[in-house]
Scaffold this motif. Structure first.
Motif, PDB file in Angstrom:
ATOM      1  N   THR A 156       0.861  -1.180   0.000  1.00  0.00           N
ATOM      2  CA  THR A 156       0.000   0.000   0.000  1.00  0.00           C
ATOM      3  C   THR A 156       0.896   1.229   0.000  1.00  0.00           C
ATOM      4  OG1 THR A 156      -1.761  -1.147   1.182  1.00  0.00           O
ATOM      5  CG2 THR A 156      -1.798   1.260   1.234  1.00  0.00           C
ATOM      6  N   PHE A 157       0.661   2.102  -0.954  1.00  0.00           N
ATOM      7  CA  PHE A 157       1.402   3.356  -1.039  1.00  0.00           C
ATOM      8  C   PHE A 157       0.600   4.463  -0.360  1.00  0.00           C
ATOM      9  CE2 PHE A 157       2.835   0.996  -4.794  1.00  0.00           C
ATOM     10  CZ  PHE A 157       4.214   1.106  -4.670  1.00  0.00           C
ATOM     11  N   THR A 158       1.310   5.332   0.357  1.00  0.00           N
ATOM     12  CA  THR A 158       0.718   6.520   0.970  1.00  0.00           C
ATOM     13  C   THR A 158       1.693   7.676   0.752  1.00  0.00           C
ATOM     14  OG1 THR A 158       1.782   6.179   3.125  1.00  0.00           O
ATOM     15  CG2 THR A 158      -0.381   5.118   2.787  1.00  0.00           C
ATOM     16  N   ALA A 159       1.330   8.839   1.238  1.00  0.00           N
ATOM     17  CA  ALA A 159       2.235   9.991   1.130  1.00  0.00           C
ATOM     18  C   ALA A 159       3.522   9.751   1.927  1.00  0.00           C
ATOM     19  CB  ALA A 159       1.541  11.256   1.616  1.00  0.00           C
ATOM     20  N   GLN A 160       3.480   8.874   2.922  1.00  0.00           N
ATOM     21  CA  GLN A 160       4.663   8.563   3.730  1.00  0.00           C
ATOM     22  C   GLN A 160       5.405   7.335   3.220  1.00  0.00           C
ATOM     23  OE1 GLN A 160       1.454   9.039   5.212  1.00  0.00           O
ATOM     24  NE2 GLN A 160       2.015  11.198   5.352  1.00  0.00           N
ATOM     25  N   HIS A 161       4.774   6.536   2.413  1.00  0.00           N
ATOM     26  CA  HIS A 161       5.371   5.293   1.875  1.00  0.00           C
ATOM     27  C   HIS A 161       5.183   5.315   0.360  1.00  0.00           C
ATOM     28  CE1 HIS A 161       6.511   1.070   1.595  1.00  0.00           C
ATOM     29  NE2 HIS A 161       5.416   0.842   0.901  1.00  0.00           N
ATOM     30  N   THR A 162       6.156   5.875  -0.350  1.00  0.00           N
ATOM     31  CA  THR A 162       6.003   6.114  -1.791  1.00  0.00           C
ATOM     32  C   THR A 162       6.815   5.174  -2.670  1.00  0.00           C
ATOM     33  OG1 THR A 162       7.765   7.773  -1.793  1.00  0.00           O
ATOM     34  CG2 THR A 162       5.504   8.561  -1.418  1.00  0.00           C
ATOM     35  N   TYR A 163       7.678   4.358  -2.084  1.00  0.00           N
ATOM     36  CA  TYR A 163       8.588   3.503  -2.862  1.00  0.00           C
ATOM     37  C   TYR A 163       8.461   2.064  -2.382  1.00  0.00           C
ATOM     38  CZ  TYR A 163      12.908   1.428  -4.591  1.00  0.00           C
ATOM     39  OH  TYR A 163      13.820   0.618  -5.215  1.00  0.00           O
ATOM     40  N   PHE A 164       8.580   1.112  -3.324  1.00  0.00           N
ATOM     41  CA  PHE A 164       8.559  -0.298  -2.950  1.00  0.00           C
ATOM     42  C   PHE A 164       9.477  -1.091  -3.861  1.00  0.00           C
ATOM     43  CE2 PHE A 164       6.810  -4.621  -2.857  1.00  0.00           C
ATOM     44  CZ  PHE A 164       6.842  -4.839  -1.482  1.00  0.00           C
ATOM     45  N   ASP A 165      10.347  -1.906  -3.260  1.00  0.00           N
ATOM     46  CA  ASP A 165      11.249  -2.803  -3.979  1.00  0.00           C
ATOM     47  C   ASP A 165      10.468  -4.086  -4.269  1.00  0.00           C
ATOM     48  OD1 ASP A 165      13.215  -4.540  -4.844  1.00  0.00           O
ATOM     49  OD2 ASP A 165      14.609  -4.088  -3.228  1.00  0.00           O
ATOM     50  N   LEU A 166      10.135  -4.312  -5.516  1.00  0.00           N
ATOM     51  CA  LEU A 166       9.239  -5.407  -5.888  1.00  0.00           C
ATOM     52  C   LEU A 166       9.787  -6.798  -5.616  1.00  0.00           C
ATOM     53  CD1 LEU A 166       7.797  -3.895  -9.170  1.00  0.00           C
ATOM     54  CD2 LEU A 166       6.542  -4.332  -7.055  1.00  0.00           C
ATOM     55  N   ASP A 167      11.097  -6.997  -5.734  1.00  0.00           N
ATOM     56  CA  ASP A 167      11.634  -8.342  -5.496  1.00  0.00           C
ATOM     57  C   ASP A 167      11.907  -8.597  -4.014  1.00  0.00           C
ATOM     58  OD1 ASP A 167      14.062  -7.114  -4.910  1.00  0.00           O
ATOM     59  OD2 ASP A 167      15.112  -7.918  -6.637  1.00  0.00           O
ATOM     60  N   GLY A 168      11.773  -7.575  -3.184  1.00  0.00           N
ATOM     61  CA  GLY A 168      11.955  -7.731  -1.745  1.00  0.00           C
ATOM     62  C   GLY A 168      13.385  -7.808  -1.278  1.00  0.00           C
ATOM     63  N   ASN A 169      14.345  -7.673  -2.180  1.00  0.00           N
ATOM     64  CA  ASN A 169      15.750  -7.745  -1.813  1.00  0.00           C
ATOM     65  C   ASN A 169      16.452  -6.470  -2.274  1.00  0.00           C
ATOM     66  OD1 ASN A 169      18.437  -8.269  -1.411  1.00  0.00           O
ATOM     67  ND2 ASN A 169      18.436 -10.258  -2.454  1.00  0.00           N
ATOM     68  N   PRO A 170      16.744  -5.553  -1.350  1.00  0.00           N
ATOM     69  CA  PRO A 170      17.382  -4.297  -1.740  1.00  0.00           C
ATOM     70  C   PRO A 170      18.803  -4.469  -2.289  1.00  0.00           C
ATOM     71  CG  PRO A 170      17.157  -4.415   0.643  1.00  0.00           C
ATOM     72  CD  PRO A 170      16.461  -5.613   0.079  1.00  0.00           C
ATOM     73  N   SER A 171      19.391  -5.644  -2.093  1.00  0.00           N
ATOM     74  CA  SER A 171      20.743  -5.903  -2.596  1.00  0.00           C
ATOM     75  C   SER A 171      20.751  -6.479  -4.009  1.00  0.00           C
ATOM     76  CB  SER A 171      21.467  -6.878  -1.660  1.00  0.00           C
ATOM     77  OG  SER A 171      21.553  -6.334  -0.374  1.00  0.00           O
ATOM     78  N   ALA A 172      19.576  -6.763  -4.541  1.00  0.00           N
ATOM     79  CA  ALA A 172      19.478  -7.375  -5.878  1.00  0.00           C
ATOM     80  C   ALA A 172      18.542  -6.555  -6.754  1.00  0.00           C
ATOM     81  CB  ALA A 172      18.971  -8.801  -5.770  1.00  0.00           C
ATOM     82  N   ALA A 173      18.682  -6.711  -8.037  1.00  0.00           N
ATOM     83  CA  ALA A 173      17.788  -6.068  -8.998  1.00  0.00           C
ATOM     84  C   ALA A 173      17.165  -7.153  -9.862  1.00  0.00           C
ATOM     85  CB  ALA A 173      18.554  -5.059  -9.846  1.00  0.00           C
ATOM     86  N   THR A 174      16.224  -7.874  -9.264  1.00  0.00           N
ATOM     87  CA  THR A 174      15.568  -8.974  -9.954  1.00  0.00           C
ATOM     88  C   THR A 174      14.204  -8.505 -10.457  1.00  0.00           C
ATOM     89  OG1 THR A 174      16.664 -10.525  -8.461  1.00  0.00           O
ATOM     90  CG2 THR A 174      14.792 -11.359  -9.751  1.00  0.00           C
ATOM     91  N   PRO A 175      14.017  -8.404 -11.772  1.00  0.00           N
ATOM     92  CA  PRO A 175      12.731  -7.947 -12.299  1.00  0.00           C
ATOM     93  C   PRO A 175      11.600  -8.921 -11.954  1.00  0.00           C
ATOM     94  CG  PRO A 175      14.433  -7.781 -13.973  1.00  0.00           C
ATOM     95  CD  PRO A 175      15.008  -8.569 -12.840  1.00  0.00           C
ATOM     96  N   VAL A 176      10.447  -8.347 -11.638  1.00  0.00           N
ATOM     97  CA  VAL A 176       9.245  -9.098 -11.300  1.00  0.00           C
ATOM     98  C   VAL A 176       8.215  -8.845 -12.392  1.00  0.00           C
ATOM     99  CG1 VAL A 176       7.374  -9.288  -9.607  1.00  0.00           C
ATOM    100  CG2 VAL A 176       9.728  -8.951  -8.826  1.00  0.00           C
ATOM    101  N   ASP A 177       7.518  -9.885 -12.805  1.00  0.00           N
ATOM    102  CA  ASP A 177       6.462  -9.748 -13.808  1.00  0.00           C
ATOM    103  C   ASP A 177       5.227  -9.149 -13.133  1.00  0.00           C
ATOM    104  OD1 ASP A 177       4.630  -9.930 -15.866  1.00  0.00           O
ATOM    105  OD2 ASP A 177       4.712 -12.112 -16.015  1.00  0.00           O
ATOM    106  N   VAL A 178       4.856  -7.937 -13.529  1.00  0.00           N
ATOM    107  CA  VAL A 178       3.681  -7.263 -12.969  1.00  0.00           C
ATOM    108  C   VAL A 178       2.605  -7.065 -14.038  1.00  0.00           C
ATOM    109  CG1 VAL A 178       4.855  -6.152 -11.029  1.00  0.00           C
ATOM    110  CG2 VAL A 178       4.806  -5.015 -13.260  1.00  0.00           C
ATOM    111  N   THR A 179       2.662  -7.873 -15.102  1.00  0.00           N
ATOM    112  CA  THR A 179       1.697  -7.757 -16.184  1.00  0.00           C
ATOM    113  C   THR A 179       0.265  -7.925 -15.683  1.00  0.00           C
ATOM    114  OG1 THR A 179       3.379  -8.703 -17.639  1.00  0.00           O
ATOM    115  CG2 THR A 179       1.145  -8.595 -18.504  1.00  0.00           C
ATOM    116  N   GLY A 180       0.052  -8.820 -14.730  1.00  0.00           N
ATOM    117  CA  GLY A 180      -1.289  -9.074 -14.207  1.00  0.00           C
ATOM    118  C   GLY A 180      -1.663  -8.224 -12.996  1.00  0.00           C
TER     119      GLY A 180
END
Length: 127
Positions: free
Chosen positions: A96-120
């Motif tokens: 859930t995004f709010t004015a206080q929470h505007t960013y989210f790392d989709l793969d859940g690992n800030p040390s990696a850049a693993t793309p997640v399929d968000v087509t659906g």
């Protein structure tokens, strides 16, 4: 006297039926990034409380390739202070995004850049 009462009743009924204020839903800008490919795209839409599909917002953007929309992070970039946006992917709430929470790392690992399929995925925002 009866005609005055009838006119007043009609006037009161007309005023009561009219909306006090017609207000358009505020606009939100939501962005997806793919840190692996370098792709970034933003989409603006009305925060009217309806589901917006990620496919309709980003299907022809730089984060779409080969029929898939893949991203490593999601972010609100323009929004009213009272915003609340729920991002769901294949029916499951992601964040859930709010004015206080505007960013989210989709793969859940800030040390990696693993793309997640968000087509659906869908996003639903209201202020």
């Amino acid at each position: 006297m009866k005609s005055v009462i009838a006119v007043c009743s009609l006037l009161v009924a007309t005023i009561a039926a009219a909306p006090l204020e017609t207000r358009d839903a505020p606009s939100v800008t939501f962005a997806l990034s793919n840190d692996r490919s370098g792709a970034y795209a933003g989409a603006s839409f009305s925060a009217d409380g309806t589901d917006k599909t990620i496919a309709s917002l980003f299907g022809t953007s730089s984060v779409a390739s080969g029929g898939q929309i893949r991203a490593t992070s999601a972010q609100l970039t323009a929004f009213p202070q009272t915003i609340s946006c729920v991002l769901k992917n294949n029916g499951a709430t992601v964040t859930t995004f709010t004015a206080q929470h505007t960013y989210f790392d989709l793969d859940g690992n800030p040390s990696a850049a693993t793309p997640v399929d968000v087509t659906g995925a869908v996003i639903n925002c209201h202020a």
